[in-house]
Motif scaffolding. Structure first.
Motif, mmCIF file in Angstrom:
data_model
loop_
_atom_site.group_PDB
_atom_site.id
_atom_site.type_symbol
_atom_site.label_atom_id
_atom_site.label_comp_id
_atom_site.label_asym_id
_atom_site.label_seq_id
_atom_site.Cartn_x
_atom_site.Cartn_y
_atom_site.Cartn_z
ATOM 1 N N MET A 48 0.850 -1.171 0.000
ATOM 2 C CA MET A 48 0.000 0.000 0.000
ATOM 3 C C MET A 48 0.895 1.234 0.000
ATOM 4 S SD MET A 48 -3.033 1.156 2.588
ATOM 5 C CE MET A 48 -2.124 1.282 4.070
ATOM 6 N N HIS A 49 0.566 2.209 -0.819
ATOM 7 C CA HIS A 49 1.321 3.452 -0.889
ATOM 8 C C HIS A 49 0.596 4.521 -0.081
ATOM 9 C CE1 HIS A 49 3.886 6.567 -2.473
ATOM 10 N NE2 HIS A 49 2.808 7.257 -2.800
ATOM 11 N N ILE A 50 1.329 5.146 0.839
ATOM 12 C CA ILE A 50 0.759 6.223 1.632
ATOM 13 C C ILE A 50 1.352 7.526 1.123
ATOM 14 C CG2 ILE A 50 0.573 7.232 3.928
ATOM 15 C CD1 ILE A 50 0.791 4.375 5.037
ATOM 16 N N PHE A 51 0.516 8.443 0.669
ATOM 17 C CA PHE A 51 0.980 9.724 0.168
ATOM 18 C C PHE A 51 1.340 10.608 1.355
ATOM 19 C CE2 PHE A 51 0.123 14.155 -0.926
ATOM 20 C CZ PHE A 51 1.046 14.303 -1.956
ATOM 21 N N TYR A 52 2.552 11.150 1.321
ATOM 22 C CA TYR A 52 2.992 12.045 2.379
ATOM 23 C C TYR A 52 3.667 13.245 1.733
ATOM 24 C CZ TYR A 52 5.553 13.928 6.346
ATOM 25 O OH TYR A 52 6.061 14.758 7.307
ATOM 26 N N ASP A 53 3.109 14.403 1.913
ATOM 27 C CA ASP A 53 3.680 15.637 1.392
ATOM 28 C C ASP A 53 4.350 16.352 2.554
ATOM 29 O OD1 ASP A 53 4.305 18.040 0.238
ATOM 30 O OD2 ASP A 53 2.267 18.537 -0.382
ATOM 31 N N GLU A 54 5.682 16.441 2.500
ATOM 32 C CA GLU A 54 6.418 17.038 3.618
ATOM 33 C C GLU A 54 6.085 18.516 3.800
ATOM 34 O OE1 GLU A 54 10.587 18.107 1.344
ATOM 35 O OE2 GLU A 54 10.467 16.316 2.563
ATOM 36 N N ASP A 55 5.551 19.158 2.781
ATOM 37 C CA ASP A 55 5.132 20.546 2.921
ATOM 38 C C ASP A 55 3.809 20.655 3.678
ATOM 39 O OD1 ASP A 55 7.341 21.161 1.400
ATOM 40 O OD2 ASP A 55 6.206 21.383 -0.458
ATOM 41 N N GLU A 56 3.009 19.611 3.602
ATOM 42 C CA GLU A 56 1.677 19.638 4.203
ATOM 43 C C GLU A 56 1.687 19.337 5.704
ATOM 44 O OE1 GLU A 56 -2.691 17.625 3.390
ATOM 45 O OE2 GLU A 56 -1.137 17.472 1.870
ATOM 46 N N TYR A 57 2.685 18.596 6.144
ATOM 47 C CA TYR A 57 2.747 18.211 7.555
ATOM 48 C C TYR A 57 4.059 18.670 8.171
ATOM 49 C CZ TYR A 57 -1.153 15.147 6.474
ATOM 50 O OH TYR A 57 -2.363 14.658 6.082
ATOM 51 N N GLU A 58 4.025 18.995 9.444
ATOM 52 C CA GLU A 58 5.240 19.324 10.171
ATOM 53 C C GLU A 58 5.348 18.415 11.392
ATOM 54 O OE1 GLU A 58 5.634 23.098 12.166
ATOM 55 O OE2 GLU A 58 3.475 23.223 12.419
ATOM 56 N N THR A 59 6.561 18.108 11.763
ATOM 57 C CA THR A 59 6.795 17.265 12.923
ATOM 58 C C THR A 59 6.684 18.114 14.184
ATOM 59 O OG1 THR A 59 8.289 15.883 11.639
ATOM 60 C CG2 THR A 59 8.442 15.709 14.029
ATOM 61 N N VAL A 60 5.979 17.591 15.150
ATOM 62 C CA VAL A 60 5.845 18.261 16.447
ATOM 63 C C VAL A 60 6.255 17.276 17.534
ATOM 64 C CG1 VAL A 60 4.040 19.892 15.757
ATOM 65 C CG2 VAL A 60 3.399 17.651 16.571
ATOM 66 N N SER A 61 6.820 17.807 18.595
ATOM 67 C CA SER A 61 7.216 16.947 19.715
ATOM 68 C C SER A 61 6.685 17.545 21.008
ATOM 69 C CB SER A 61 8.736 16.816 19.771
ATOM 70 O OG SER A 61 9.320 18.078 20.000
ATOM 71 N N HIS A 62 6.622 16.708 22.011
ATOM 72 C CA HIS A 62 6.180 17.172 23.328
ATOM 73 C C HIS A 62 6.960 16.408 24.387
ATOM 74 C CE1 HIS A 62 3.934 13.537 24.439
ATOM 75 N NE2 HIS A 62 3.643 13.457 23.147
ATOM 76 N N SER A 63 7.106 17.020 25.517
ATOM 77 C CA SER A 63 7.715 16.320 26.644
ATOM 78 C C SER A 63 7.123 16.854 27.936
ATOM 79 C CB SER A 63 9.233 16.475 26.641
ATOM 80 O OG SER A 63 9.583 17.809 26.915
ATOM 81 N N ARG A 64 7.056 15.974 28.889
ATOM 82 C CA ARG A 64 6.534 16.332 30.217
ATOM 83 C C ARG A 64 7.495 15.725 31.236
ATOM 84 N NH1 ARG A 64 3.381 13.571 33.781
ATOM 85 N NH2 ARG A 64 3.049 11.944 32.244
ATOM 86 N N PRO A 65 8.166 16.565 32.033
ATOM 87 C CA PRO A 65 9.104 16.014 33.001
ATOM 88 C C PRO A 65 8.382 15.277 34.130
ATOM 89 C CG PRO A 65 8.964 18.388 33.259
ATOM 90 C CD PRO A 65 8.130 18.015 32.061
ATOM 91 N N CYS A 66 9.102 14.403 34.751
ATOM 92 C CA CYS A 66 8.577 13.630 35.885
ATOM 93 C C CYS A 66 8.210 14.582 37.021
ATOM 94 C CB CYS A 66 9.648 12.641 36.341
ATOM 95 S SG CYS A 66 9.225 11.712 37.826
ATOM 96 N N THR A 67 7.091 14.310 37.671
ATOM 97 C CA THR A 67 6.680 15.153 38.798
ATOM 98 C C THR A 67 7.519 14.870 40.039
ATOM 99 O OG1 THR A 67 4.964 13.548 39.360
ATOM 100 C CG2 THR A 67 4.306 15.401 37.974
ATOM 101 N N ALA A 68 8.126 13.678 40.117
ATOM 102 C CA ALA A 68 8.932 13.339 41.292
ATOM 103 C C ALA A 68 10.356 13.864 41.174
ATOM 104 C CB ALA A 68 8.950 11.823 41.495
ATOM 105 N N CYS A 69 10.982 13.689 40.021
ATOM 106 C CA CYS A 69 12.393 14.068 39.885
ATOM 107 C C CYS A 69 12.593 15.307 39.023
ATOM 108 C CB CYS A 69 13.209 12.909 39.331
ATOM 109 S SG CYS A 69 12.819 12.477 37.618
ATOM 110 N N GLY A 70 11.530 15.824 38.418
ATOM 111 C CA GLY A 70 11.638 17.010 37.589
ATOM 112 C C GLY A 70 12.501 16.823 36.358
ATOM 113 N N GLY A 71 12.665 15.603 35.899
ATOM 114 C CA GLY A 71 13.463 15.321 34.712
ATOM 115 C C GLY A 71 14.882 14.901 35.028
ATOM 116 N N ASP A 72 15.291 14.940 36.306
ATOM 117 C CA ASP A 72 16.632 14.499 36.695
ATOM 118 C C ASP A 72 16.550 13.016 37.050
ATOM 119 O OD1 ASP A 72 19.144 14.050 37.687
ATOM 120 O OD2 ASP A 72 19.001 15.502 39.334
ATOM 121 N N LEU A 73 16.857 12.155 36.080
ATOM 122 C CA LEU A 73 16.698 10.719 36.281
ATOM 123 C C LEU A 73 17.651 10.166 37.340
ATOM 124 C CD1 LEU A 73 16.170 9.516 32.611
ATOM 125 C CD2 LEU A 73 14.478 9.925 34.378
#
Length: 84
Positions: free
Chosen positions: A1-26
Motif C-alpha cells: 500500500m502506498h501512503i501519500f505524504y507531502d512534507e510541505d503539508e505536515y510538520e513534525t511536532v514533539s512534546h515532553s513532560r518532566p517527571c513530577t517526582a524528579c523534575g526530569g533528573d533521572l
C-alpha cells in the motif's frame, strides 16, 4: 500500500513532560517510577502555510536555474566555440 505524504503539508511536532517526582533528573529516581513522558507526531499545516512553503521552494528553484543560466551565458561569451 502506498501512503501519500507531502512534507510541505505536515510538520513534525514533539512534546515532553518532566517527571513530577524528579523534575526530569533521572539521577534522583533512577528511572524507577519515573512518570515523565515524551513523544512526537505530525501536525497538518494550514492551506496558507502550505502555499507559502511551496511558493518559497519554487522561487528558490527558479533562482538556482537563473543563476546557472547566467553562468552558461558568461561561459559562452568567453568561449564562443566551446573550447574551454
Amino acid at each position: 500500500m502506498h501512503i501519500f505524504y507531502d512534507e510541505d503539508e505536515y510538520e513534525t511536532v514533539s512534546h515532553s513532560r518532566p517527571c513530577t517526582a524528579c523534575g526530569g533528573d533521572l539521577g534522583k529516581c533512577r528511572g524507577v517510577g519515573c512518570n515523565g513522558s515524551s513523544g512526537f507526531g505530525t501536525r497538518r499545516r494550514s492551506p496558507e502555510e502550505i502555499a507559502k512553503i511551496k511558493a518559497e521552494k519554487q522561487r528558490k528553484r527558479e533562482d538556482e536555474i537563473l543563476a546557472e543560466a547566467e553562468l552558461i551565458r558568461i561561459r559562452r561569451s568567453l568561449f564562443p566555440t566551446g573550447n574551454q
